[in-house]
Design an enzyme around this catalytic site. Structure first.
Site, PDB file in Angstrom:
ATOM      1  N   CYS A  97      56.661  41.704  34.980  1.00 51.46           N
ATOM      2  CA  CYS A  97      56.331  42.744  35.760  1.00 51.46           C
ATOM      3  C   CYS A  97      56.908  43.171  36.985  1.00 51.46           C
ATOM      4  O   CYS A  97      57.554  42.005  37.700  1.00 51.46           O
ATOM      5  CB  CYS A  97      54.871  42.595  35.697  1.00 51.46           C
ATOM      6  N   HIS A 154      50.521  34.805  42.990  1.00 51.26           N
ATOM      7  CA  HIS A 154      49.152  34.868  42.571  1.00 51.26           C
ATOM      8  C   HIS A 154      48.027  34.950  43.746  1.00 51.26           C
ATOM      9  O   HIS A 154      47.015  35.558  43.556  1.00 51.26           O
ATOM     10  CB  HIS A 154      48.790  33.537  41.819  1.00 51.26           C
ATOM     11  N   HIS A 181      41.773  29.623  38.447  1.00 50.44           N
ATOM     12  CA  HIS A 181      43.139  30.141  38.349  1.00 50.44           C
ATOM     13  C   HIS A 181      43.474  30.557  39.792  1.00 50.44           C
ATOM     14  O   HIS A 181      42.602  30.882  40.553  1.00 50.44           O
ATOM     15  CB  HIS A 181      42.763  31.402  37.645  1.00 50.44           C
ATOM     16  N   GLU A 187      44.893  32.676  41.147  1.00 49.56           N
ATOM     17  CA  GLU A 187      44.680  34.235  41.687  1.00 49.56           C
ATOM     18  C   GLU A 187      43.040  34.256  42.021  1.00 49.56           C
ATOM     19  O   GLU A 187      42.631  35.035  43.118  1.00 49.56           O
ATOM     20  CB  GLU A 187      45.059  35.254  40.663  1.00 49.56           C
ATOM     21  N   ASN A 242      47.786  36.084  31.714  1.00 46.60           N
ATOM     22  CA  ASN A 242      47.990  37.251  31.187  1.00 46.60           C
ATOM     23  C   ASN A 242      48.668  36.990  29.776  1.00 46.60           C
ATOM     24  O   ASN A 242      48.305  37.932  28.804  1.00 46.60           O
ATOM     25  CB  ASN A 242      48.738  38.297  31.816  1.00 46.60           C
ATOM     26  N   SER A 298      55.219  36.841  33.034  1.00 43.40           N
ATOM     27  CA  SER A 298      55.914  36.077  33.829  1.00 43.40           C
ATOM     28  C   SER A 298      57.259  35.132  32.757  1.00 43.40           C
ATOM     29  O   SER A 298      57.815  34.472  33.429  1.00 43.40           O
ATOM     30  CB  SER A 298      55.116  34.796  34.434  1.00 43.40           C
TER      31      SER A 298
END
Ligand code: SF4
Length: 316
Positions: A17, A79, A129, A131, A230, A273
């Site tokens: 992305c 992140h 996580h 993020e 993801n 990723s």
């Protein structure tokens, strides 16, 4: 010996992305600008192949800022990081570059804005996580409540049910998140949230492509890392959309060929990723064993691009 026929559905969009692309570029440009070593706090993106490649060029990956020397540049991963991290780097007069994806930074700003308006924050995300840790760390400890499931919504204790807002991790399952948001709205009708949830375009598009592909596939392989949120969501989405065998593989070596015996169709995608070279490796592994007919399952086209921070665009 003739090879068995196989229809190979390739999802589009898949793989890198704009946020991942930018984060990798940031490390490469930092190495060019300052020379090695450049320190990177946490895996710049969740992919071993990418991290190993940057390590070979002189990046040093650490988990905490405390592990970095004062006199070398440090990069924060895509992140995002708690506010305390850039503050600590500033206090030590370090050169730092924030590779937080702009779509994650947007969520950080949202969380701060709601808090400034006196609303208590709820984050929908996965505990631990990076993020989630980074977004929750935009506000003082204990200020953001975390919910991971609709069941969590039933048990959270809030200060004032009429003064609440929510944000989400960017890489969640669109459908699971919709259920959690519905539970939040049912329990707290006054809760404020983003117009569209914070799940990013890349996560949404990759899940849509898998949903379109799944009913046609005997099996789906998602190229991605076990710590990539993801990528793991893509496996779940594939299984839920009707494909009984959906698996994560990091590279072609991970493919369980015995489990795939007798298939006549395979779907291949990749988390945000995972680089295209690894997807090609997996496609090539199928071409070596099967007489492959490749079909693209394209549900969206992407042309998003993010600029690298100004410090890297300036001459030394
Ligand atoms: S998955 Fe989305 S939020 Fe995460 S880096 Fe990519 S574009 Fe940014």
């Amino acid at each position: 010996m003739t090879k068995p026929a196989l229809t190979l559905y390739l999802a589009a969009p898949r793989g890198f992305c704009a946020g991942v692309d930018r984060a990798i570029k940031i490390v490469e440009m930092a190495l060019e600008k300052w020379g090695a070593p450049v320190f990177v706090r946490h895996e710049i993106v969740h992919n071993k192949f990418v991290v190993d490649g940057l390590r070979d060029k002189g990046a040093v990956f650490v988990e905490e800022l405390a592990e970095c020397p004062d006199d070398r540049p440090v990069i924060f991963s895509a992140h995002g990081v708690p506010k305390s991290v850039p503050s600590a780097a500033q206090a030590r007069n370090m050169i730092y570059v924030d590779a937080t994806c702009p779509l994650v930074s947007k969520v950080h700003i949202e969380a701060q804005r709601h808090a400034d308006n006196g609303l208590q924050m709820i984050m929908i995300g996965h505990a631990g996580h990076p993020e989630t840790v980074g977004t929750m760390g935009q506000l003082p400890e204990g200020e953001v409540l975390l919910v991971e499931t609709p069941d969590d919504v039933a048990t959270i204790e809030v200060r004032d049910a009429d003064r609440l807002a929510y944000v989400t991790q960017t890489t969640l399952s669109v459908d699971d998140t919709a259920d959690i948001v519905a539970a939040l709205k049912a329990r707290f009708p006054a809760i404020v949230g983003p117009h569209k949830e914070d799940i990013c375009y890349a996560t949404t598009n990759r899940q849509e492509a898998v949903k379109a592909m799944a009913p046609k596939c005997d099996a789906i392989l998602v190229v991605g890392a076990p710590n990539s949120s993801n990528s793991k969501r893509l496996v779940e989405v594939g299984a839920r959309a009707g494909c009984t065998y959906a698996q994560l593989v990091q590279r072609a070596d991970d493919i369980d060929w015995r489990a795939l015996e007798g298939i006549t169709s395979i779907g291949i995608t990749a988390g945000a990723s995972a680089p295209e070279v690894l997807i090609n490796e997996v496609v090539d592994a199928f071409s070596a064993r099967f007489d492959v007919t490749q079909t693209l399952v394209e549900t969206a086209q992407e042309n998003v691009e993010f600029k690298v921070p100004r410090i890297l665009r300036q001459a030394s």
